[in-house]
Design an enzyme around this catalytic site. Structure first.
Site, PDB file in Angstrom:
ATOM      1  N   ASN A  42       0.699  -1.199   0.128  1.00 20.02           N
ATOM      2  CA  ASN A  42      -0.113  -0.040  -0.027  1.00 20.02           C
ATOM      3  C   ASN A  42       0.876   1.108  -0.017  1.00 20.02           C
ATOM      4  O   ASN A  42       1.932   1.248   0.631  1.00 20.02           O
ATOM      5  CB  ASN A  42      -1.040  -0.041   1.246  1.00 20.02           C
ATOM      6  CG  ASN A  42      -0.468  -0.174   2.493  1.00 20.02           C
ATOM      7  OD1 ASN A  42       0.523  -0.842   2.733  1.00 20.02           O
ATOM      8  ND2 ASN A  42      -1.196   0.272   3.335  1.00 20.02           N
ATOM      9  N   GLU A  44       0.243   5.186   0.524  1.00 17.63           N
ATOM     10  CA  GLU A  44      -0.616   6.238   1.163  1.00 17.63           C
ATOM     11  C   GLU A  44      -0.165   7.514   0.642  1.00 17.63           C
ATOM     12  O   GLU A  44       0.853   7.874   0.033  1.00 17.63           O
ATOM     13  CB  GLU A  44      -0.663   6.131   2.791  1.00 17.63           C
ATOM     14  CG  GLU A  44      -1.187   4.647   3.310  1.00 17.63           C
ATOM     15  CD  GLU A  44      -1.462   4.813   4.593  1.00 17.63           C
ATOM     16  OE1 GLU A  44      -1.021   5.518   5.466  1.00 17.63           O
ATOM     17  OE2 GLU A  44      -2.219   3.646   5.044  1.00 17.63           O
ATOM     18  N   CYS A  53      -3.983   0.503  -2.447  1.00 18.21           N
ATOM     19  CA  CYS A  53      -3.807  -0.496  -1.566  1.00 18.21           C
ATOM     20  C   CYS A  53      -2.686  -1.485  -2.407  1.00 18.21           C
ATOM     21  O   CYS A  53      -2.397  -1.499  -3.418  1.00 18.21           O
ATOM     22  CB  CYS A  53      -5.101  -1.552  -1.743  1.00 18.21           C
ATOM     23  SG  CYS A  53      -6.641  -0.680  -0.631  1.00 18.21           S
ATOM     24  N   GLU A  55      -3.002  -4.622  -3.003  1.00 22.96           N
ATOM     25  CA  GLU A  55      -3.375  -5.586  -4.031  1.00 22.96           C
ATOM     26  C   GLU A  55      -3.603  -5.028  -5.591  1.00 22.96           C
ATOM     27  O   GLU A  55      -3.073  -5.515  -6.495  1.00 22.96           O
ATOM     28  CB  GLU A  55      -4.610  -6.296  -3.863  1.00 22.96           C
ATOM     29  CG  GLU A  55      -4.823  -7.167  -2.725  1.00 22.96           C
ATOM     30  CD  GLU A  55      -5.324  -5.993  -1.440  1.00 22.96           C
ATOM     31  OE1 GLU A  55      -4.782  -4.662  -0.993  1.00 22.96           O
ATOM     32  OE2 GLU A  55      -5.946  -6.574  -0.385  1.00 22.96           O
ATOM     33  N   CYS A  90      -9.975  -5.033   0.238  1.00 21.88           N
ATOM     34  CA  CYS A  90     -11.130  -3.969   0.420  1.00 21.88           C
ATOM     35  C   CYS A  90     -11.918  -4.280  -1.150  1.00 21.88           C
ATOM     36  O   CYS A  90     -11.521  -5.213  -1.950  1.00 21.88           O
ATOM     37  CB  CYS A  90     -10.674  -2.928   0.385  1.00 21.88           C
ATOM     38  SG  CYS A  90     -10.295  -2.166  -1.315  1.00 21.88           S
ATOM     39  N   CYS A  93     -10.527  -3.229  -4.628  1.00 21.06           N
ATOM     40  CA  CYS A  93      -9.355  -4.283  -5.132  1.00 21.06           C
ATOM     41  C   CYS A  93     -10.345  -5.794  -5.392  1.00 21.06           C
ATOM     42  O   CYS A  93      -9.811  -6.458  -6.535  1.00 21.06           O
ATOM     43  CB  CYS A  93      -8.600  -4.625  -4.119  1.00 21.06           C
ATOM     44  SG  CYS A  93      -7.496  -3.262  -3.534  1.00 21.06           S
TER      45      CYS A  93
HETATM   46  N1  THU Z   1      -5.200  -1.635   2.392  1.00 21.45           N
HETATM   47  C1  THU Z   1      -4.636  -2.354   1.479  1.00 21.45           C
HETATM   48  O1  THU Z   1      -3.472  -1.862   1.040  1.00 21.45           O
HETATM   49  N2  THU Z   1      -5.423  -3.413   1.100  1.00 21.45           N
HETATM   50  C2  THU Z   1      -6.871  -3.684   1.511  1.00 21.45           C
HETATM   51  O2  THU Z   1      -7.260  -4.388   0.758  1.00 21.45           O
HETATM   52  C3  THU Z   1      -7.245  -2.852   2.711  1.00 21.45           C
HETATM   53  C4  THU Z   1      -6.780  -1.721   3.017  1.00 21.45           C
HETATM   54  C5  THU Z   1      -4.310  -0.298   3.080  1.00 21.45           C
HETATM   55  C6  THU Z   1      -5.022   0.976   2.398  1.00 21.45           C
HETATM   56  C7  THU Z   1      -4.460   1.881   3.749  1.00 21.45           C
HETATM   57  O3  THU Z   1      -3.305   2.244   3.125  1.00 21.45           O
HETATM   58  C8  THU Z   1      -4.480   0.943   4.782  1.00 21.45           C
HETATM   59  O4  THU Z   1      -4.606  -0.267   4.397  1.00 21.45           O
HETATM   60  C9  THU Z   1      -5.445   1.029   5.879  1.00 21.45           C
HETATM   61  O5  THU Z   1      -6.737   1.078   5.203  1.00 21.45           O
END
Ligand code: THU
Length: 139
Positions: A42, A44, A53, A55, A90, A93
């Site tokens: 991920n 940010e 994310c 994925e 999520c 994704c």
């Molecule tokens: N996140 C992911 O990388 N993958 C997911 O499927 C769920 C959430 C990340 C996004 C954000 O940077 C952190 O997790 C908190 O939500």
């Protein structure tokens, strides 16, 4: 490649997560039909919305490198990189996966103590919206 080996690559990618705002680090490893593995973490952003994310980072990297068919995905995550429970991808994704992967596509989620849960894409996203919905001819 075994789910365990794929998960190990996801774990390495998790270590490269850029997550200064949530502290939640995620890593993904996507096995292409060619046998190549595409990893993602991920990434940010201070504006929050542009965050990508792990994925999707893996899928978009694979597509950018010319691969569109996949065998399996491994994903794991946790606060500060400590995995306390399986991290389910999520909804956004899942929709991206549905663009490129069949309903029986295996998704391995890493849990504590090296445990691995297997789910299929259709379990995570039943009745997916797809390109077929954009056809005008009847089903
Ligand atoms: N996140 C992911 O990388 N993958 C997911 O499927 C769920 C959430 C990340 C996004 C954000 O940077 C952190 O997790 C908190 O939500």
């Amino acid at each position: 490649m075994t789910p365990e080996a794929l998960m190990e690559l996801a774990r390495e990618a998790m270590g490269r997560a850029y997550a200064p705002y949530s502290g939640f680090q995620v890593g993904a490893a996507l096995l292409g039909e060619s046998g190549r593995v595409y990893v993602g973490c991920n990434v940010e952003n201070a504006a929050y919305g542009p965050t990508c994310c792990a994925e999707r980072t893996a899928f978009f990297s694979a597509v950018a490198q010319g691969e569109r068919r996949f065998q399996a995905l491994a994903v794991l995550g946790g606060m500060g990189g400590v995995v306390s429970r399986p991290a389910a991808p999520c909804g956004v994704c899942r929709q991206v996966m549905a663009e490129f992967c069949p309903p029986d596509f295996p998704i391995y989620m890493g849990g504590p103590d090296g445990r691995i849960e297997k789910h299929t894409l259709s379990e995570l996203l039943p009745l997916a919206f797809s390109g077929q919905n954009l056809q005008t001819d009847p089903a």
